[in-house]
Motif scaffolding. Structure first.
Motif, mmCIF file in Angstrom:
data_model
loop_
_atom_site.group_PDB
_atom_site.id
_atom_site.type_symbol
_atom_site.label_atom_id
_atom_site.label_comp_id
_atom_site.label_asym_id
_atom_site.label_seq_id
_atom_site.Cartn_x
_atom_site.Cartn_y
_atom_site.Cartn_z
ATOM 1 N N GLU A 1 0.831 -1.208 0.000
ATOM 2 C CA GLU A 1 0.000 0.000 0.000
ATOM 3 C C GLU A 1 0.867 1.261 0.000
ATOM 4 O OE1 GLU A 1 -3.149 2.095 3.061
ATOM 5 O OE2 GLU A 1 -3.064 -0.101 3.022
ATOM 6 N N ILE A 2 1.931 1.239 0.784
ATOM 7 C CA ILE A 2 2.816 2.406 0.873
ATOM 8 C C ILE A 2 3.554 2.634 -0.445
ATOM 9 C CG2 ILE A 2 4.911 3.302 1.972
ATOM 10 C CD1 ILE A 2 3.897 1.975 4.579
ATOM 11 N N VAL A 3 4.093 1.556 -1.025
ATOM 12 C CA VAL A 3 4.802 1.686 -2.304
ATOM 13 C C VAL A 3 3.852 2.212 -3.381
ATOM 14 C CG1 VAL A 3 6.003 0.435 -4.134
ATOM 15 C CG2 VAL A 3 6.481 -0.108 -1.746
ATOM 16 N N GLN A 4 2.633 1.718 -3.386
ATOM 17 C CA GLN A 4 1.660 2.167 -4.376
ATOM 18 C C GLN A 4 1.312 3.642 -4.163
ATOM 19 O OE1 GLN A 4 -1.648 -0.455 -4.928
ATOM 20 N NE2 GLN A 4 -2.771 0.969 -6.234
ATOM 21 N N ALA A 5 1.171 4.055 -2.904
ATOM 22 C CA ALA A 5 0.843 5.453 -2.603
ATOM 23 C C ALA A 5 1.942 6.390 -3.082
ATOM 24 C CB ALA A 5 0.617 5.618 -1.103
ATOM 25 N N VAL A 6 3.198 5.981 -2.870
ATOM 26 C CA VAL A 6 4.326 6.811 -3.323
ATOM 27 C C VAL A 6 4.337 6.895 -4.843
ATOM 28 C CG1 VAL A 6 6.850 6.973 -3.428
ATOM 29 C CG2 VAL A 6 5.726 6.365 -1.270
ATOM 30 N N SER A 7 4.144 5.771 -5.502
ATOM 31 C CA SER A 7 4.144 5.749 -6.971
ATOM 32 C C SER A 7 3.022 6.614 -7.531
ATOM 33 C CB SER A 7 4.000 4.304 -7.472
ATOM 34 O OG SER A 7 5.107 3.523 -7.083
#
Length: 206
Positions: A8-14
């Motif tokens: 979820e965090i990686v997707q939010a940053v992307s």
């Protein structure tokens, strides 16, 4: 932090980088090559394509894989700098499934050291370090004050945003912007701004 939260965090940053790519390109057009937003969005896309093969791994391996995806897909200075940052952070968290706040700070410090080494730079030169180093200090203070992980990242993001804004007043002495001399003053550094965006996305997602 389980694998679902990491994803979820990686997707939010992307998603944040993709949403802000036009602004980053606009900032870079004023003092650089005009490709920072395009390059960062390309890197975010590469990371998301690589994520399914990384998400089952520990946090250190995940970060190292992200760094490798960035290095292999992002041009300009930002690819080697961000790629090195993530790989150094990954090395610092090697084998850790659920890193503590102190572990994360150590990884963040390792990332900054990697950027300094790769870019032969320090603070006060109108680079991403002018956002990341204040964020590191704020993170350390929040950890010492026994704040929650959310509060720690919120403090880091706020410090990065302030640092990025203050690059407006700094004379660039590194990279393409340094060629402009005094004309570099009055513009935010795009690398500092993208760093702040990433930290804000992480803080909001955690």
């Amino acid at each position: 932090m389980d694998k679902n939260k990491r994803e979820e965090i990686v997707q939010a940053v992307s998603e944040k980088i993709e949403a802000e790519k036009d602004l980053l390109t606009e900032l870079d057009s004023a003092i650089g090559d005009g490709d920072h937003g395009i390059n960062m969005a390309r890197g975010a896309k590469a990371v998301m394509e690589k994520l399914p093969s990384l998400i089952e791994k520990d946090t250190g391996a995940l970060l190292k894989g992200i760094g490798m995806a960035i290095v292999s897909s992002v041009g300009g200075a930002s690819g080697p700098l961000y790629g090195t940052a993530f790989m150094k952070a990954g090395d610092a968290l090697k084998g850790k499934e659920e890193p503590s706040a102190e572990d994360f700070l150590a990884a963040f410090s390792a990332a900054i050291a990697g950027i300094k080494m790769r870019g032969k730079s320090t603070t006060g030169e109108k680079t991403m370090l002018d956002a990341l180093c204040p964020a590191e200090s704020a993170m350390r203070e929040a950890i010492e004050a026994k704040k929650s992980p959310k509060e720690i990242l919120q403090a880091a993001a706020a410090a990065a945003e302030k640092g990025a804004e203050e690059t407006t007043n700094i004379l660039a002495t590194k990279g393409r912007a340094s060629y402009l001399g005094e004309r570099s003053i009055g513009h935010r550094d795009p690398g500092a701004v993208s760093s702040a965006f990433m930290l804000r996305a992480m803080a909001d997602a955690i």
